[in-house]
Design a protein around this motif. Structure first.
Motif, mmCIF file in Angstrom:
data_model
loop_
_atom_site.group_PDB
_atom_site.id
_atom_site.type_symbol
_atom_site.label_atom_id
_atom_site.label_comp_id
_atom_site.label_asym_id
_atom_site.label_seq_id
_atom_site.Cartn_x
_atom_site.Cartn_y
_atom_site.Cartn_z
ATOM 1 N N ARG A 19 0.860 -1.178 0.000
ATOM 2 C CA ARG A 19 0.000 0.000 0.000
ATOM 3 C C ARG A 19 0.899 1.232 0.000
ATOM 4 O O ARG A 19 1.920 1.271 0.690
ATOM 5 C CB ARG A 19 -0.927 0.027 1.218
ATOM 6 C CG ARG A 19 -1.964 1.165 1.155
ATOM 7 C CD ARG A 19 -2.961 1.058 2.295
ATOM 8 N NE ARG A 19 -3.770 -0.147 2.202
ATOM 9 C CZ ARG A 19 -4.866 -0.274 1.478
ATOM 10 N NH1 ARG A 19 -5.297 0.755 0.753
ATOM 11 N NH2 ARG A 19 -5.547 -1.401 1.464
ATOM 12 N N VAL A 20 0.508 2.228 -0.785
ATOM 13 C CA VAL A 20 1.290 3.465 -0.874
ATOM 14 C C VAL A 20 1.098 4.251 0.426
ATOM 15 O O VAL A 20 0.000 4.693 0.744
ATOM 16 C CB VAL A 20 0.851 4.312 -2.081
ATOM 17 C CG1 VAL A 20 1.651 5.621 -2.131
ATOM 18 C CG2 VAL A 20 1.032 3.531 -3.373
ATOM 19 N N GLU A 21 2.196 4.414 1.158
ATOM 20 C CA GLU A 21 2.138 5.131 2.432
ATOM 21 C C GLU A 21 2.580 6.583 2.284
ATOM 22 O O GLU A 21 2.121 7.459 3.012
ATOM 23 C CB GLU A 21 3.018 4.428 3.465
ATOM 24 C CG GLU A 21 2.883 4.962 4.864
ATOM 25 C CD GLU A 21 3.609 4.113 5.879
ATOM 26 O OE1 GLU A 21 4.745 4.475 6.252
ATOM 27 O OE2 GLU A 21 3.051 3.086 6.302
ATOM 28 N N ALA A 22 3.499 6.839 1.360
ATOM 29 C CA ALA A 22 3.951 8.209 1.107
ATOM 30 C C ALA A 22 4.308 8.329 -0.375
ATOM 31 O O ALA A 22 4.869 7.401 -0.959
ATOM 32 C CB ALA A 22 5.150 8.559 1.973
ATOM 33 N N PHE A 23 3.977 9.482 -0.947
ATOM 34 C CA PHE A 23 4.258 9.700 -2.365
ATOM 35 C C PHE A 23 4.520 11.180 -2.603
ATOM 36 O O PHE A 23 3.708 12.027 -2.237
ATOM 37 C CB PHE A 23 3.080 9.239 -3.225
ATOM 38 C CG PHE A 23 3.278 9.469 -4.709
ATOM 39 C CD1 PHE A 23 4.073 8.608 -5.452
ATOM 40 C CD2 PHE A 23 2.686 10.545 -5.344
ATOM 41 C CE1 PHE A 23 4.281 8.824 -6.812
ATOM 42 C CE2 PHE A 23 2.876 10.760 -6.699
ATOM 43 C CZ PHE A 23 3.677 9.900 -7.435
#
Length: 234
Positions: A146-150
């Motif tokens: 899961r994308v936690e920071a972008f």
């Protein structure tokens, strides 16, 4: 912990720790937390400090490197960098497309096997894919991550949602200058007990080869993208 402090803590055990009087509530503005609230707050603070860490700074100042990565607190950190003859935008582009139909750039058979094993043990496996083949946003699912920071053209941090004896993050950082771009890949593992430590060190040789190959292929994809852009402009 200093021995003098430990001694005072031990000697304090003679005192009753169960407080029945309510006078402290009147004398002080501090309010007690439940055990659950205290644990949740400690974990949240730890994760926030971790999320704000710049691994390029933290690891450059750390001299205790050894086989299996670096141990910072209870977390194991394995980080590697390469220089890429491309712009930050070109270097970040293949990172942004990772997973789903694009795959993981190296040892895709291993990733499919890992997804199958995860399905067998009740995990999500690779069946979720990704929402969009190019665009990413915080909260997006990406296979069993899961994308936690972008941060566009700078940072991507993924949090694993596969079944493991611990918590796993995979982070990519891109920093450019006049001579090219530095690409840093960092894997972080927060083990759950001895089973977690055994998992990390037993699979470290495999993970080393896979993550090294992934980083190299991403660099090659970035350079190829840069050449295509130049050819198209001509």
């Amino acid at each position: 912990m200093y021995a003098s402090i430990g001694r005072e803590l031990i000697e304090s055990l003679r005192n009753d720790t169960l407080v029945r009087a309510g006078s402290a509530r009147e004398a002080f503005s501090i309010r007690p937390r439940s055990f659950r609230q205290a644990i949740e707050r400690a974990l949240a603070n730890e994760d926030r400090e971790f999320a704000e860490t710049r691994w390029s700074d933290a690891l450059s100042a750390y001299q205790g490197r050894n086989w299996g990565g670096v141990t910072l607190g209870q977390r194991a950190v394995a980080s590697r960098t390469i220089r890429v003859a491309a712009s930050p935008e070109q270097t970040f582009a293949p990172i942004q497309r990772i997973g789903g139909q694009t795959g993981w750039y190296y040892a895709n058979g291993f990733w499919r096997l890992r997804g199958l094993i995860d399905n067998v043990v009740g995990g999500v496996g690779l069946r979720r894919g990704r929402r969009d083949p190019v665009q990413l946003a915080v909260g997006d699912t990406l296979d069993f991550w899961r994308v936690e920071a972008f941060e566009q053209d700078r940072l991507l941090r993924l949090s694993a949602e596969m079944k493991t004896p611990g918590r796993i993050w995979l982070q990519f950082e891109v920093n450019g200058d006049e001579s090219g771009t530095t690409l840093r890949q960092t894997a972080i593992f927060d083990p759950h007990g001895l089973a977690g430590l055994a998992y990390w060190y037993a699979l470290y040789p495999v993970h080393y080869l896979i993550f090294e190959g992934m980083l190299r292929r991403i660099g090659q994809a970035a350079i190829a993208s840069g050449r295509s852009s130049v050819a198209g402009a001509v």
